[in-house]
Design an enzyme around this catalytic site. Structure first.
Site, PDB file in Angstrom:
ATOM      1  CG  HIS A 229     -44.010 -14.957  29.392  1.00 40.64           C
ATOM      2  ND1 HIS A 229     -43.169 -16.004  29.081  1.00 40.64           N
ATOM      3  CD2 HIS A 229     -43.535 -14.437  30.561  1.00 40.64           C
ATOM      4  CE1 HIS A 229     -42.231 -16.109  30.005  1.00 40.64           C
ATOM      5  NE2 HIS A 229     -42.429 -15.173  30.918  1.00 40.64           N
TER       6      HIS A 229
ATOM      7  CG  ASP B  25     -42.006 -15.694  25.091  1.00 40.00           C
ATOM      8  OD1 ASP B  25     -42.901 -15.383  25.899  1.00 40.00           O
ATOM      9  OD2 ASP B  25     -40.996 -14.991  24.872  1.00 40.00           O
TER      10      ASP B  25
ATOM     11  CD  GLU C  91     -41.470 -11.550  29.731  1.00 40.10           C
ATOM     12  OE1 GLU C  91     -41.163 -10.683  30.555  1.00 40.10           O
ATOM     13  OE2 GLU C  91     -40.752 -12.563  29.530  1.00 40.10           O
TER      14      GLU C  91
HETATM   15 ZN    ZN Z   1     -41.098 -14.817  32.484  1.00 39.96          ZN
END
Ligand code: ZN
Length: 383
Positions: free
Chosen positions: A64, A66, A128
């Site tokens: 992910h 973010d 996420e």
């Molecule tokens: Zn993570």
């Protein structure tokens, strides 16, 4: 590469497009075409790309983009400028999980030169950390446009251990609307706080039940590989009321239910809605304009142990880790397994202990272990 990724402050509430544009340009510079899947606002995007031949049987490297906020945290140095101290790289996301993302991207030139017989598919998601909101559309796009991969490795920090099971997560906000009267006339009012307390007690009771069941079954408990070995229900935040002598008009609180992979978030939600309905009936018997509403912030499937799972077999081969690891935190692996039907495991550099912390770091040793893992994966896919 990690320094560059950390420099994009991709806290989930902000856009991640600058990072995505950077990755897209980087891949294009190596002749690799990438595809984006935007969210409905157009301010965030997933990115995926395939390196190697367009054939089935490849491996998805899932990460992910973010990171969690730094609000209220006391950092020694700028969280978005990576610095090295004492064999560690400090910065927001170094561990969770731009370290893994950076390794996958940095090794693209080697993947291209290696002569892969099966492809590596890099899949980077948004949001996420705020309810796994990006990954469902990423999985759908992958399945639709690329040949099916035989395994997904989700590179969340596991200290390079092979994690084959994790709990699912259901996060809710419950809003209770009461009816305000002076507390001397409490029989004509409805206290949102007191009714919230009944709902909170439900969480504690269910958890006590789960704990007792797990204790009674011991090693035979379905949750035995987990710590703790049962579904947990937790209320982390609450606010409500205006004065000590007014029945509270409003109260809200959060629920964080981490359920065993054999259970479902929808099932827990149905059980909770049932108690909410009963409490609501009693509230409305006193005053009809009262009620209870729910916001679902996360409903993410757990990750089940697979029988003869390809991802597990591969990760064990590449790491030499033969232990059985089950964790109580959630990852996107549950989505790849349940939504996409992929064989999955979680294996990435860095320790979950450093994730989300002030002065988050990844050790150079962990990063090197992750790098070695990816080089072995490249070799493996050349054979
Ligand atoms: Zn993570």
């Amino acid at each position: 590469m990690l320094e560059r990724l950390v420099a994009f402050p991709t806290v989930s509430r902000e856009s991640n497009l600058e990072l995505i544009d950077f990755v897209r340009a980087y891949l294009a510079g190596h002749g690799v075409e990438s595809r984006l899947v935007h969210d409905e606002t157009g301010t965030k995007a997933n990115l995926y790309a395939q390196i190697g031949p367009d054939v089935p049987g490849g491996v998805v490297l899932s990460g992910h983009t973010d990171v969690v906020p730094i609000d209220g945290q006391n950092w020694t140095s700028d969280p978005f400028r990576m610095v090295e101290r004492d064999g560690r790289l400090y910065g927001r996301g170094t561990c969770d999980m731009k370290g893994f993302d950076a390794l996958a991207l940095a090794l693209v030139p080697e993947m291209l030169k290696a002569g892969l017989k099966r492809p590596i598919q890099i899949a980077l998601s948004y949001d996420e950390e705020v309810g796994h909101r990006g990954v469902p559309s990423l999985i759908a796009a992958l399945a639709e446009t690329l040949p099916p991969a035989s395994a997904v490795i989700v590179g969340e920090p596991t200290s390079m251990q092979v994690v084959t099971q994790h709990k699912g997560g259901l996060s809710l906000t419950t809003r209770v609307r009461g009816h305000e009267v002076h507390s001397s006339l409490v029989h004509t009012g409805v206290s949102a706080v007191m009714n919230a307390a009944r709902l909170i007690e439900w969480h504690a009771e269910r958890m006590a039940e789960n704990r007792a069941e797990a204790q009674a079954l011991g090693e035979d408990a379905p949750g035995a590989p987990f710590t703790p070995p049962y579904t947990t229900l937790h209320n982390g935040m609450i606010a409500g009321g205006t004065a000590a002598n007014i029945t509270a008009k409003d109260c809200w609180f959060t629920s964080d239910i981490r359920f065993l992979p054999g259970e479902s978030g929808d099932h827990w939600l149905a059980r909770y809605r049932a108690i909410c309905a009963r409490v609501e009936v009693a509230m409305q018997a006193v005053h009809p304009a009262t009620g209870i509403s729910l916001d679902i912030r996360l409903n993410a499937a757990g990750c089940r142990e697979e029988t003869d799972g390809e991802a597990e077999r591969l990760a064990r081969l590449l790491t030499g880790d033969n232990g059985a690891h089950a964790v109580s935190y959630g990852t996107e692996a549950g989505h790849f397994q349940n939504q996409g039907g992929y064989s999955v495991c979680v294996c990435g550099p860095g320790s979950i202990d450093q994730a989300h912390q002030a002065d988050e770091y990844i050790s150079l040793a962990q990063l090197a272990a992750g790098e070695a893992f990816m080089r072995r994966l490249i070799d493996h896919l050349c054979n």
